[in-house]
Design a protein around this motif. Structure first.
Motif, PDB file in Angstrom:
ATOM      1  N   VAL A   1       0.820  -1.210   0.000  1.00 31.57           N
ATOM      2  CA  VAL A   1       0.000   0.000   0.000  1.00 31.57           C
ATOM      3  C   VAL A   1       0.860   1.269   0.000  1.00 31.57           C
ATOM      4  CG1 VAL A   1      -1.825   1.245   1.196  1.00 31.57           C
ATOM      5  CG2 VAL A   1      -1.851  -1.224   1.145  1.00 31.57           C
ATOM      6  N   ALA A   2       1.933   1.263   0.804  1.00 29.53           N
ATOM      7  CA  ALA A   2       2.740   2.490   0.896  1.00 29.53           C
ATOM      8  C   ALA A   2       3.350   2.893  -0.455  1.00 29.53           C
ATOM      9  CB  ALA A   2       3.817   2.333   1.965  1.00 29.53           C
ATOM     10  N   PRO A   3       3.977   1.959  -1.207  1.00 25.98           N
ATOM     11  CA  PRO A   3       4.471   2.349  -2.530  1.00 25.98           C
ATOM     12  C   PRO A   3       3.349   2.827  -3.446  1.00 25.98           C
ATOM     13  CG  PRO A   3       5.410   0.249  -1.885  1.00 25.98           C
ATOM     14  CD  PRO A   3       4.357   0.577  -0.883  1.00 25.98           C
ATOM     15  N   LEU A   4       2.172   2.174  -3.306  1.00 26.14           N
ATOM     16  CA  LEU A   4       1.024   2.562  -4.124  1.00 26.14           C
ATOM     17  C   LEU A   4       0.624   4.000  -3.815  1.00 26.14           C
ATOM     18  CD1 LEU A   4      -0.660   0.791  -6.082  1.00 26.14           C
ATOM     19  CD2 LEU A   4      -2.406   0.709  -4.314  1.00 26.14           C
ATOM     20  N   VAL A   5       0.600   4.347  -2.535  1.00 28.11           N
ATOM     21  CA  VAL A   5       0.244   5.714  -2.143  1.00 28.11           C
ATOM     22  C   VAL A   5       1.259   6.700  -2.714  1.00 28.11           C
ATOM     23  CG1 VAL A   5       0.103   7.286  -0.171  1.00 28.11           C
ATOM     24  CG2 VAL A   5      -1.011   5.069  -0.058  1.00 28.11           C
ATOM     25  N   VAL A   6       2.541   6.335  -2.649  1.00 25.72           N
ATOM     26  CA  VAL A   6       3.580   7.216  -3.185  1.00 25.72           C
ATOM     27  C   VAL A   6       3.376   7.410  -4.684  1.00 25.72           C
ATOM     28  CG1 VAL A   6       6.052   7.445  -3.597  1.00 25.72           C
ATOM     29  CG2 VAL A   6       5.240   6.598  -1.415  1.00 25.72           C
ATOM     30  N   ASP A   7       3.086   6.317  -5.413  1.00 24.94           N
ATOM     31  CA  ASP A   7       2.876   6.420  -6.857  1.00 24.94           C
ATOM     32  C   ASP A   7       1.689   7.302  -7.181  1.00 24.94           C
ATOM     33  OD1 ASP A   7       4.991   4.840  -7.220  1.00 24.94           O
ATOM     34  OD2 ASP A   7       3.888   3.003  -7.682  1.00 24.94           O
ATOM     35  N   ILE A   8       0.572   7.068  -6.464  1.00 30.33           N
ATOM     36  CA  ILE A   8      -0.641   7.832  -6.760  1.00 30.33           C
ATOM     37  C   ILE A   8      -0.444   9.297  -6.429  1.00 30.33           C
ATOM     38  CG2 ILE A   8      -3.057   8.141  -6.115  1.00 30.33           C
ATOM     39  CD1 ILE A   8      -3.232   5.106  -5.882  1.00 30.33           C
ATOM     40  N   ALA A   9       0.234   9.559  -5.294  1.00 34.24           N
ATOM     41  CA  ALA A   9       0.509  10.949  -4.938  1.00 34.24           C
ATOM     42  C   ALA A   9       1.398  11.581  -5.999  1.00 34.24           C
ATOM     43  CB  ALA A   9       1.177  11.025  -3.568  1.00 34.24           C
ATOM     44  N   GLY A  10       2.329  10.778  -6.545  1.00 38.05           N
ATOM     45  CA  GLY A  10       3.210  11.275  -7.594  1.00 38.05           C
ATOM     46  C   GLY A  10       2.441  11.697  -8.828  1.00 38.05           C
ATOM     47  N   LEU A  11       1.362  10.967  -9.141  1.00 37.80           N
ATOM     48  CA  LEU A  11       0.531  11.314 -10.296  1.00 37.80           C
ATOM     49  C   LEU A  11      -0.043  12.715 -10.149  1.00 37.80           C
ATOM     50  CD1 LEU A  11      -1.533   8.105 -11.149  1.00 37.80           C
ATOM     51  CD2 LEU A  11       0.453   9.077 -12.322  1.00 37.80           C
ATOM     52  N   PHE A  12      -0.351  13.108  -8.912  1.00 40.54           N
ATOM     53  CA  PHE A  12      -0.908  14.430  -8.683  1.00 40.54           C
ATOM     54  C   PHE A  12       0.179  15.460  -8.395  1.00 40.54           C
ATOM     55  CE2 PHE A  12      -4.378  11.564  -7.598  1.00 40.54           C
ATOM     56  CZ  PHE A  12      -5.390  12.094  -8.367  1.00 40.54           C
ATOM     57  N   GLY A  13       1.413  15.042  -8.593  1.00 40.13           N
ATOM     58  CA  GLY A  13       2.514  15.965  -8.359  1.00 40.13           C
ATOM     59  C   GLY A  13       2.808  16.195  -6.890  1.00 40.13           C
ATOM     60  N   LEU A  14       2.339  15.274  -6.044  1.00 38.79           N
ATOM     61  CA  LEU A  14       2.601  15.438  -4.611  1.00 38.79           C
ATOM     62  C   LEU A  14       3.772  14.552  -4.213  1.00 38.79           C
ATOM     63  CD1 LEU A  14      -1.064  15.329  -3.360  1.00 38.79           C
ATOM     64  CD2 LEU A  14       0.433  17.315  -3.367  1.00 38.79           C
ATOM     65  N   ASP A  15       4.471  14.996  -3.214  1.00 37.48           N
ATOM     66  CA  ASP A  15       5.637  14.269  -2.770  1.00 37.48           C
ATOM     67  C   ASP A  15       5.305  13.520  -1.489  1.00 37.48           C
ATOM     68  OD1 ASP A  15       8.173  13.410  -2.956  1.00 37.48           O
ATOM     69  OD2 ASP A  15       9.042  15.109  -1.869  1.00 37.48           O
ATOM     70  N   ALA A  16       5.206  12.185  -1.590  1.00 39.31           N
ATOM     71  CA  ALA A  16       4.830  11.422  -0.404  1.00 39.31           C
ATOM     72  C   ALA A  16       6.024  10.648   0.117  1.00 39.31           C
ATOM     73  CB  ALA A  16       3.693  10.459  -0.739  1.00 39.31           C
ATOM     74  N   SER A  17       6.087  10.485   1.426  1.00 39.82           N
ATOM     75  CA  SER A  17       7.152   9.694   2.025  1.00 39.82           C
ATOM     76  C   SER A  17       6.772   8.216   1.942  1.00 39.82           C
ATOM     77  CB  SER A  17       7.325  10.114   3.481  1.00 39.82           C
ATOM     78  OG  SER A  17       7.833   9.036   4.216  1.00 39.82           O
ATOM     79  N   TYR A  18       7.791   7.328   1.895  1.00 35.85           N
ATOM     80  CA  TYR A  18       7.476   5.898   1.826  1.00 35.85           C
ATOM     81  C   TYR A  18       6.920   5.379   3.144  1.00 35.85           C
ATOM     82  CZ  TYR A  18       8.820   4.686  -2.845  1.00 35.85           C
ATOM     83  OH  TYR A  18       8.826   4.559  -4.193  1.00 35.85           O
ATOM     84  N   SER A  19       7.165   6.117   4.209  1.00 36.72           N
ATOM     85  CA  SER A  19       6.522   5.714   5.460  1.00 36.72           C
ATOM     86  C   SER A  19       5.467   6.754   5.822  1.00 36.72           C
ATOM     87  CB  SER A  19       7.556   5.551   6.568  1.00 36.72           C
ATOM     88  OG  SER A  19       8.421   6.654   6.596  1.00 36.72           O
ATOM     89  N   ASN A  20       4.594   7.047   4.855  1.00 38.62           N
ATOM     90  CA  ASN A  20       3.555   8.062   5.092  1.00 38.62           C
ATOM     91  C   ASN A  20       2.505   7.547   6.063  1.00 38.62           C
ATOM     92  OD1 ASN A  20       1.459   6.607   3.501  1.00 38.62           O
ATOM     93  ND2 ASN A  20       2.950   6.931   1.877  1.00 38.62           N
ATOM     94  N   ALA A  21       1.726   8.469   6.579  1.00 44.06           N
ATOM     95  CA  ALA A  21       0.713   8.086   7.565  1.00 44.06           C
ATOM     96  C   ALA A  21      -0.533   7.522   6.901  1.00 44.06           C
ATOM     97  CB  ALA A  21       0.343   9.292   8.427  1.00 44.06           C
ATOM     98  N   LEU A  22      -0.679   7.776   5.593  1.00 43.82           N
ATOM     99  CA  LEU A  22      -1.908   7.365   4.915  1.00 43.82           C
ATOM    100  C   LEU A  22      -2.000   5.834   4.788  1.00 43.82           C
ATOM    101  CD1 LEU A  22      -4.376   8.605   3.627  1.00 43.82           C
ATOM    102  CD2 LEU A  22      -3.178   8.685   1.460  1.00 43.82           C
ATOM    103  N   ALA A  23      -0.876   5.205   4.406  1.00 47.91           N
ATOM    104  CA  ALA A  23      -0.911   3.761   4.164  1.00 47.91           C
ATOM    105  C   ALA A  23      -1.296   2.978   5.421  1.00 47.91           C
ATOM    106  CB  ALA A  23       0.426   3.289   3.610  1.00 47.91           C
ATOM    107  N   PRO A  24      -0.610   3.182   6.561  1.00 44.21           N
ATOM    108  CA  PRO A  24      -1.050   2.444   7.753  1.00 44.21           C
ATOM    109  C   PRO A  24      -2.478   2.797   8.157  1.00 44.21           C
ATOM    110  CG  PRO A  24       0.643   4.035   8.322  1.00 44.21           C
ATOM    111  CD  PRO A  24       0.620   3.961   6.833  1.00 44.21           C
ATOM    112  N   GLY A  25      -2.877   4.074   7.941  1.00 45.16           N
ATOM    113  CA  GLY A  25      -4.238   4.466   8.275  1.00 45.16           C
ATOM    114  C   GLY A  25      -5.257   3.681   7.465  1.00 45.16           C
ATOM    115  N   LEU A  26      -5.022   3.613   6.146  1.00 46.32           N
ATOM    116  CA  LEU A  26      -5.957   2.901   5.269  1.00 46.32           C
ATOM    117  C   LEU A  26      -6.033   1.425   5.647  1.00 46.32           C
ATOM    118  CD1 LEU A  26      -5.025   4.321   1.730  1.00 46.32           C
ATOM    119  CD2 LEU A  26      -7.104   4.743   3.040  1.00 46.32           C
ATOM    120  N   VAL A  27      -4.858   0.805   5.830  1.00 44.31           N
ATOM    121  CA  VAL A  27      -4.859  -0.629   6.119  1.00 44.31           C
ATOM    122  C   VAL A  27      -5.485  -0.893   7.485  1.00 44.31           C
ATOM    123  CG1 VAL A  27      -3.379  -2.623   6.497  1.00 44.31           C
ATOM    124  CG2 VAL A  27      -2.933  -1.092   4.616  1.00 44.31           C
ATOM    125  N   MET A  28      -5.222   0.003   8.443  1.00 42.87           N
ATOM    126  CA  MET A  28      -5.835  -0.176   9.758  1.00 42.87           C
ATOM    127  C   MET A  28      -7.352  -0.064   9.647  1.00 42.87           C
ATOM    128  SD  MET A  28      -5.046   1.896  13.195  1.00 42.87           S
ATOM    129  CE  MET A  28      -3.300   1.781  13.193  1.00 42.87           C
TER     130      MET A  28
END
Lengths: 416, 388
Positions: free
Chosen positions: A244-271
């Motif tokens: 999920v975390a790499p996926l979030v980084v890729d998707i954020a990249g599509l929108f020109g956003l810079d996401a960290s590989y240990s972002n808070a979104l991935a654990p939040g979504l999976v939780m």
């Protein structure tokens, strides 16, 4: 040591056997004379076994406890010998009790009842154990660092605490800081994301299963959701970190956003996904217990099914649904493995879920798996964090129990 | 107030549309949740399947004086870098134990290096060009191929991915679960029996009940803190041992077993108890001879579910130090040991990407065990459940 112990057990078993056969024979003899007795020979026999082995075991266990804890110097051999003497006294007393006016069954019953009650006390001891261990260590922490800094500080930097533990506290370098606000910010951010996923999906699935789904689908969907609930959290953690975390980084990249590989979104979504089955099965039970008369009354007025769900069923079930959501929040706050594996390690006070944030549970694990000694402030800080976590989750649980009780009393439902 | 018939029927249509929309939306929530399970499982299978395969190479191993001194000399120089270092290391001892081998040359399949393994699985390309050519030639001769990975199921952890296996973690899990169940099954059942059948309805009983419900909702990591502070620091139980892990998990599983046992006891109808009391049984005799046998399937179901939960738990075990590096399993409850979820956690944090497939492979094994346990519980419930 081991051989002595085995010998002790063997002697005790033999003594128990002697007690059993002798008192049984004696009881049979008394009964053969035509005297009416209060209990069966077997019951006298078992009572004799109990008074032989019980006190002996108790004394030896108590002795071992004192030996281990107080460091008292009682030689094992003498302790076991004393226990055996007590067993012999018990044997004689047990044999003496084989009398027609003795209620052997009632006596056994009393012992069993006390045993069961003692087992029940263990759960209380557990809670006390958690409280005592956490509070005493947390107090030691607050002696080193002020409580006020812990609650209001915005910098969490325990790294330097080993210097002061080694007595080199003023040798330069930055001092250790224990301001817990960034940790709680991270925890609440990840919990919020999880709830934004779990509550709509869990509640939606529950409403569909109770109100709309044919029985066939309901029967098929329940096991699927149970499987989801049985997946260990470490597995969810791997999924969050590797997929999920790499996926979030890729998707954020599509929108020109810079996401960290240990972002808070991935654990939040999976939780959130992890908590879906929890919310859905609890709400399922609650919605199921809303009395049918309410539904029928509403439908009789000519409203549609959706209007009935929205205006009648959900408001009626609201205390139960809120209670389920509170329990879910409490689970998300205390969840450890997903955040340890997928969330960051850097305490970071931010509102951007694409940055890395750390949580209370991550800090507890980090503080306790390092090479720190037990007395250092970093290790003890884990207990201070644990104390806060315990208080918050306990409050949520108590409120949730209170809500569900109100629901239960209002609709006289017994199975919740 | 006055609405024409057209207005009302148009409004009605709208309301029904809205109703249908709600149905589809809630259905979507359910379908998405189920879809997630499918995505998740297939992701793990795709990642983990390669872990069950292992590259092996057929080489001629010469057992002689020279390889006794320098194990690397046992095989040809050009295939040497392709073979796992874990094959060479035990060679001298093998020769010592088996003198008949001395002076012979044998053709045998040996475990390849993890770079070869990854190359054959098409994952990464870290082999030197010369080695790659040798490997290609071997593959064409049929002397290098992917075979079923028995190593994964027979060895413990290793720093060499091709030698890392789940066996010592599995043994650690078994030992830990034995401790857990030995402690929490009797205590849990006894507590439930006391609360359901014996306890007077007083403040203490209510306190115990509230307390058990609260314990069930305490975050598992706090049980780890308890284990660390009480068992390890206070009682001096050895750190990282199945004993301390099992005792910690036992306290965590206790409420699960108590709650499900109470439900099972409660489902036994009172008429059975009354009949037994009526023929003169004491309370304990009623429980032992009538209530417990009838509710046993329910108790077992609950215990198996609690066992499965404990088996997947990691957080408290990390706190009590059960993430040790354990190459050899020991069947003891006081030696350092690791468990399957902790092994997965360790592998997941390894930087070497060959461990990623080990991680997923370990997950597949763990999930298989857990699904088996849950299925067993459901089967027990369906087979023996009685409706009164």
């Amino acid at each position: 040591m081991n051989i002595v112990f085995l010998l002790f057990c063997a002697v005790l078993v033999v003594l128990g056997g002697i007690a059993f056969t002798l008192s049984r024979a004696k009881a049979a003899r008394v009964r053969a004379t035509g005297t009416t007795m209060h209990a069966q020979p077997d019951q006298y026999a078992w009572f004799a076994v109990l008074v032989t082995a019980g006190p002996a075991l108790l004394v030896s266990a108590l002795g071992a406890f004192v030996l281990l804890l107080m460091g008292a110097d009682i030689p094992t051999f003498y302790l076991l010998a004393a226990s055996l003497v007590i067993a012999l006294i018990g044997l004689v007393m047990g044999l003496n009790q084989v009398r027609s006016d003795f209620h052997a069954r009632r006596a056994i019953e009393g012992v069993i009842r006390k045993l069961l009650a003692a087992a029940a006390m263990i759960s209380i001891l557990t809670t006390l154990g958690i409280l005592l261990s956490i509070i005493s260590e947390a107090l030691r922490f607050f002696q080193m660092h002020s409580f006020w800094d812990f609650v209001t500080g915005t910098t969490w930097n325990p790294g330097a605490s080993f210097l002061s533990a080694a007595g080199r506290g003023d040798e330069g370098g930055s001092a250790a800081q224990f301001g817990s606000i960034p940790l709680f910010a991270g925890t609440f951010m990840i919990t919020l994301i999880a709830m934004l996923v779990a509550i709509p999906f869990g509640l939606g699935a529950a409403i569909y299963m109770v109100e709309f789904a044919p029985l066939r689908i309901r029967k098929a969907a329940k096991p699927v959701i149970e499987v989801l609930a049985g997946i260990p959290t470490v597995v969810y953690g791997v999924f969050a970190a590797l997929t999920v975390a790499p996926l979030v980084v890729d998707i954020a990249g599509l929108f020109g956003l810079d996401a960290s590989y240990s972002n808070a979104l991935a654990p939040g979504l999976v939780m959130g996904i992890m908590i879906i089955p929890f919310i859905s099965s609890l709400s399922d039970d609650v919605i199921n217990s809303v009395p049918n008369s309410l539904r029928e009354g509403a439908l009789a007025l000519g409203i549609t099914k959706a209007e009935m769900v929205r205006n009648v069923v959900v408001p009626a079930a609201a205390p139960g649904i809120i209670s389920a959501s509170l329990l879910a929040v409490s689970r998300a706050l205390g969840e450890t493995m997903i955040v340890v594996m997928a969330a960051g390690m850097r305490p970071n006070l931010t509102a951007n879920p694409l940055e890395d944030m750390t949580t209370v549970t991550v800090s507890i694990v980090a503080a306790l798996t390092g090479d720190q000694e037990f007395e250092s402030a970093q290790t003890l800080s884990a207990f201070a964090l644990g104390l806060v976590l315990f208080i918050v989750t306990l409050t949520l649980n108590v409120v949730s129990v209170f809500m569900i009780r109100r629901f239960r009393e209002k609709y006289r439902v017994n199975n919740l | 107030m006055s609405q024409s018939f057209e207005e009302i029927s148009a409004q009605l249509k709208k309301r029904h549309r809205r109703s249908a929309r709600m149905k589809w939306m809630t259905m979507g929530a359910l379908i998405l949740s189920a879809a997630f399970l499918v995505v998740f499982i297939s992701d793990m299978v795709v990642r983990g399947w390669p872990a069950f395969q292992q590259a092996q190479i057929q080489v001629e191993v010469s057992y002689d004086e020279q390889s006794q001194k320098l194990p690397l000399a046992a095989v040809d120089e050009d295939v040497r870098p392709l073979i796992s270092r874990g094959f060479f290391r035990p060679l001298p001892r093998k020769m010592e134990n088996n003198p008949a081998l001395m002076g012979t040359t044998q053709t045998q399949w040996v475990i390849a290096d993890s770079r070869v393994d990854q190359y054959l699985k098409g994952n990464e390309d870290r082999l030197r060009p010369a080695d790659k050519e040798t490997l290609q030639a071997l593959v064409e001769e049929g002397r290098a191929e992917l075979k079923f990975n028995t190593t994964f199921f027979t060895t413990g952890d290793s720093k060499m991915p091709e030698l890392a296996g789940i066996a010592s973690a599995a043994i650690g899990t078994v030992m830990t679960m034995l401790v857990t169940m030995a402690v929490c099954f009797p205590i849990g059942v006894m507590t439930a029996v006391y609360l359901e059948e014996f306890a007077p309805d007083n403040k203490l009983t209510q306190l115990i009940e509230i307390n058990i419900n609260n314990l069930a909702a305490v975050p598992s990591i706090l049980f780890g803190l308890l284990g660390l502070a009480i068992y390890i620091s206070f009682f001096g139980v050895p750190r990282s041992s199945p004993l301390v892990g099992g005792l910690t998990l036992a306290l965590m599983t206790l409420p699960v077993i108590i709650i499900s046992t109470r439900a099972a006891l409660r489902s036994v109808p009172d008429s059975i108890r009354h009949a037994a009391f009526g023929v003169g049984c004491s309370r304990w005799q009623v429980v032992r001879d009538h209530v417990l046998p009838v509710s046993l399937p329910g108790i077992l179901t609950g215990s198996i579910i609690g066992l499965a939960q404990a088996m997947g738990e990691t957080a408290p075990l990390i706190i009590v130090g059960m993430v040790a590096f354990i190459p050899d399993a020991s069947i003891s409850i006081t030696n350092a040991s690791t468990v399957m979820p902790a092994q997965i956690f360790t592998w997941a944090s390894e930087p070497n990407s060959a461990f990623a497939e080990k991680t997923a492979g370990g997950i597949l094994v763990l999930l298989a065990v857990l699904i088996f346990l849950n299925a067993l519980a459901v089967w027990l419930r369906n087979k023996f459940e009685r409706r009164w």
